[in-house]
Design an enzyme around this catalytic site. Structure first.
Site, mmCIF file in Angstrom:
data_model
loop_
_atom_site.group_PDB
_atom_site.id
_atom_site.type_symbol
_atom_site.label_atom_id
_atom_site.label_comp_id
_atom_site.label_asym_id
_atom_site.label_seq_id
_atom_site.Cartn_x
_atom_site.Cartn_y
_atom_site.Cartn_z
ATOM 1 N N ARG A 257 13.875 19.475 20.897
ATOM 2 C CA ARG A 257 13.330 18.161 20.611
ATOM 3 C C ARG A 257 12.627 18.188 19.266
ATOM 4 N NH1 ARG A 257 16.452 16.303 23.486
ATOM 5 N NH2 ARG A 257 16.181 14.915 25.272
ATOM 6 N N GLU A 286 13.370 10.148 15.473
ATOM 7 C CA GLU A 286 14.745 9.636 15.570
ATOM 8 C C GLU A 286 14.760 8.139 15.870
ATOM 9 O OE1 GLU A 286 16.926 11.984 18.402
ATOM 10 O OE2 GLU A 286 16.500 13.859 17.340
ATOM 11 N N HIS A 304 21.473 14.664 16.289
ATOM 12 C CA HIS A 304 21.210 14.876 17.713
ATOM 13 C C HIS A 304 22.520 14.820 18.502
ATOM 14 C CE1 HIS A 304 18.008 14.329 21.094
ATOM 15 N NE2 HIS A 304 18.995 15.129 21.471
#
Length: 348
Positions: A257, A286, A304
């Site tokens: 993460r 993000e 991602h």
């Protein structure tokens, strides 16, 4: 069995795409109702109005749909029906859902990390190799179609790149994904493995010849490449204090993460040469990517997508249904990927 006599499951998001036979079984044993896609306010209002009745479970088969209501915090969890007992969702990470509050409400949360393990591990290897071999620099130079950039990469990369074999890969989090990365890195690339986790895993240590580090500090001080494969628990893991303890010229890979890393501190560490290269699939804000990191030729940035593959999505679909069917048959013992049983309130 009539729909009125079957327990109800709320299906969030898009239609099933692959596991049709299993979805047929799910419909035979549950009354499946659909929310499709809706924003947070509408979803919350629908829950308050009991639009879907007293459902016992929720099913979200895809990571990119069915999440329009945003973070599953206490505000949203508090309006779930008291009948709800299980939430089976796609995806490996669960920083967007308050699993502890769900547990306090007696709701089991199941993720789908095992379904994307192979895809994430493969992407991690790509990022590791990029850090050692300056793949991003070479790629950007060639793609520019600029002869000067091409010559610069062609003539200078060899002086600053290395083969990964024999170097130390320090993995933070030796769960399913971290362990699979360790297998690939040690067996295919002959890297030495060490790891730090909140729990020591001696069987996995033996399988990949890994060394256990008692502290995160020990790991970063002795690793040539540090890889993050641990859930985000609300706290930054690597910031200025930690980066000052890295080996000079070490590398950083993050497939966990983005919020685990202080990106300003990472930029400083890259400026100072403490970190020689980085590979980042995930980012702190993000879908916004840190512009300074993105422009560095010694940093590979992805969108991602480490876990993004058809195989992962097939597995997300299937695992969610297996959790629901297992729970219906055997209760808590029937779920296969619960993450919050430690806090589960069984008196609710």
């Amino acid at each position: 069995m009539s729909s009125s006599s079957k327990p109800t499951v709320l299906h969030l998001g898009d239609d099933i795409r692959w596991n049709h036979e299993l979805y047929t079984e799910l419909n035979q044993k549950f009354n499946v109702v659909r929310s499709y896609s809706m924003g947070r306010d509408e979803f919350k209002k629908a829950l308050q109005e009991k639009r879907w009745g007293e459902f016992v479970g929720m099913y979200r088969p895809f990571w990119n749909t069915g999440g329009e209501m945003g973070n599953w915090d206490k505000e949203l969890i508090d309006v779930l029906p008291k009948s709800c007992r299980i939430y089976a969702s796609a995806g490996a990470g669960f920083d967007w859902v308050d699993t502890r509050t769900l547990a306090q409400r007696g709701i089991i949360y199941c993720n789908a990390a095992s379904a994307c393990t192979e895809s994430v591990a493969d992407a991690a290897i790509v990022l590791i190799l990029s850090c050692y071999r300056a793949i991003a620099w070479s790629f950007i130079a060639a793609r520019s179609c600029d002869t000067a950039q091409f010559r610069d990469a062609n003539q200078n990369i060899a002086a600053v790149t290395h083969n990964p074999n024999g170097s130390v890969l320090g993995i933070v989090g030796l769960g399913k994904i971290g362990y699979r990365i360790a297998e690939k890195a040690s067996r295919a690339f002959e890297m030495k493995i060490q790891y730090y986790d909140i729990v020591r895993m001696e069987e996995r240590e033996k399988d990949v010849g890994a060394k256990w580090c008692n502290t995160l500090e020990e790991l970063v001080q002795t690793s040539d490449c540090v890889l993050l494969a641990t859930p985000f628990d609300g706290k930054v893991l690597l910031s200025t204090d930690q980066f000052t303890q890295f080996k000079k010229g070490a590398r950083l890979v993050n497939i966990a993460r983005g919020k685990l890393v202080d990106e300003d501190a990472l930029n400083e560490a890259l400026d100072d040469g403490v970190i020689s290269a980085a590979g980042l699939d995930v980012h702190a804000n993000e879908p916004h990517v840190n512009g300074k990191l993105a422009q560095r030729k010694n940093v590979m940035v992805l969108s991602h997508t480490a876990g993004a593959s058809v195989e992962s999505h097939v597995g997300f679909e299937r695992l969610g249904m297996e959790n629901l069917l297992g729970w219906l048959e055997r209760g808590e013992e029937g779920v296969v990927s619960a993450v919050n049983l430690l806090w589960l309130n069984r008196e609710e």
